[in-house]
Design a protein around this motif. Sequence first.
Motif, PDB file in Angstrom:
ATOM      1  N   ASN A  63      85.648  30.951  47.726  1.00 57.73           N
ATOM      2  CA  ASN A  63      85.683  30.559  49.132  1.00 57.73           C
ATOM      3  C   ASN A  63      85.797  31.809  49.996  1.00 57.73           C
ATOM      4  N   ALA A  64      85.790  31.590  51.304  1.00 53.25           N
ATOM      5  CA  ALA A  64      85.870  32.711  52.246  1.00 53.25           C
ATOM      6  C   ALA A  64      86.727  32.311  53.443  1.00 53.25           C
ATOM      7  N   GLU A  65      87.862  31.705  53.179  1.00 52.85           N
ATOM      8  CA  GLU A  65      88.743  31.228  54.255  1.00 52.85           C
ATOM      9  C   GLU A  65      89.248  32.357  55.135  1.00 52.85           C
ATOM     10  N   THR A  66      89.684  33.451  54.533  1.00 52.90           N
ATOM     11  CA  THR A  66      90.195  34.564  55.327  1.00 52.90           C
ATOM     12  C   THR A  66      89.121  35.078  56.275  1.00 52.90           C
ATOM     13  N   ARG A  71      87.071  35.659  61.699  1.00 49.09           N
ATOM     14  CA  ARG A  71      85.927  35.593  62.609  1.00 49.09           C
ATOM     15  C   ARG A  71      86.236  34.707  63.807  1.00 49.09           C
ATOM     16  N   GLU A  72      87.055  33.678  63.586  1.00 51.91           N
ATOM     17  CA  GLU A  72      87.383  32.775  64.689  1.00 51.91           C
ATOM     18  C   GLU A  72      88.463  33.346  65.615  1.00 51.91           C
ATOM     19  N   ASN A  73      89.554  33.888  65.040  1.00 49.53           N
ATOM     20  CA  ASN A  73      90.682  34.246  65.899  1.00 49.53           C
ATOM     21  C   ASN A  73      91.363  35.570  65.562  1.00 49.53           C
ATOM     22  N   GLY A  74      91.069  36.175  64.424  1.00 49.91           N
ATOM     23  CA  GLY A  74      91.590  37.494  64.092  1.00 49.91           C
ATOM     24  C   GLY A  74      93.027  37.567  63.604  1.00 49.91           C
ATOM     25  N   PRO A 184      82.411  29.143  60.585  1.00 49.48           N
ATOM     26  CA  PRO A 184      81.503  30.097  59.943  1.00 49.48           C
ATOM     27  C   PRO A 184      82.280  31.053  59.038  1.00 49.48           C
ATOM     28  N   GLY A 185      81.824  31.196  57.808  1.00 47.20           N
ATOM     29  CA  GLY A 185      82.473  32.081  56.848  1.00 47.20           C
ATOM     30  C   GLY A 185      81.650  33.334  56.626  1.00 47.20           C
ATOM     31  N   LEU A 186      81.319  33.595  55.370  1.00 44.41           N
ATOM     32  CA  LEU A 186      80.538  34.778  55.033  1.00 44.41           C
ATOM     33  C   LEU A 186      79.093  34.601  55.508  1.00 44.41           C
ATOM     34  N   PRO A 187      78.584  35.537  56.311  1.00 40.82           N
ATOM     35  CA  PRO A 187      77.182  35.418  56.744  1.00 40.82           C
ATOM     36  C   PRO A 187      76.241  35.573  55.540  1.00 40.82           C
TER      37      PRO A 187
END
Length: 195
Positions: A63-66, A71-74, A184-187
């Motif tokens: 997964n890519a939760e971090t 990306r959303e709020n830092g 959005p996670g990993l591009p």
Amino acid sequence: MGKTYERIDGRLRTFIEAQPLFFTATAPLAADGTVNLSPKGLTGSFAVLDEHTVAYLDFAGSNAETIAHLRENGRITLMWCAFQGPPNIVRVHGRGEPVFRDDPRFPGLLARFPDIDPAAHGLRAIIVVTAELVRDTCGYAVPFMAYEQDRDLHAKRFAREDDASLDAYFTKKEHIATSLDGLPGLPLPLPPSTV
């Protein structure tokens, strides 16, 4: 018992850099969003960049939760515990940013991790954290545990991947491009590796 620090240096930096394991915590802005807590290890994958900035290598995983939360709020908190020696817990509360493989800063940041082969681990990004609050606490209830060695399973699993197969692996995983909460996670597609 607890103390606030102006910077990451001296005894504090020595303690952080000596720990074989640390934890990251992030969360989305939504009140009903999923809080994420992840263990991080692998010798050489963490670096203190300066007195207010740290970074770690973000490797392939399921997964890519971090990444999505940053990306959303830092917002991010890093935590280290003393499992050996005097009791201590250190937390760095701050703002984090994933620096992806196609970012012009990536090669310079990657040079700060000379003791690890990132190609063997499916490197996705480098997480850079700027400290806003640095504190330690006693850690009296943290148990003694002995560090034996890093596991070699991650490198064995991902060393056989090239950029195309790694991108295919990420594309098949449900929570890589999109987080558990739909952020959005990993591009993807994954930019070519510079290593």
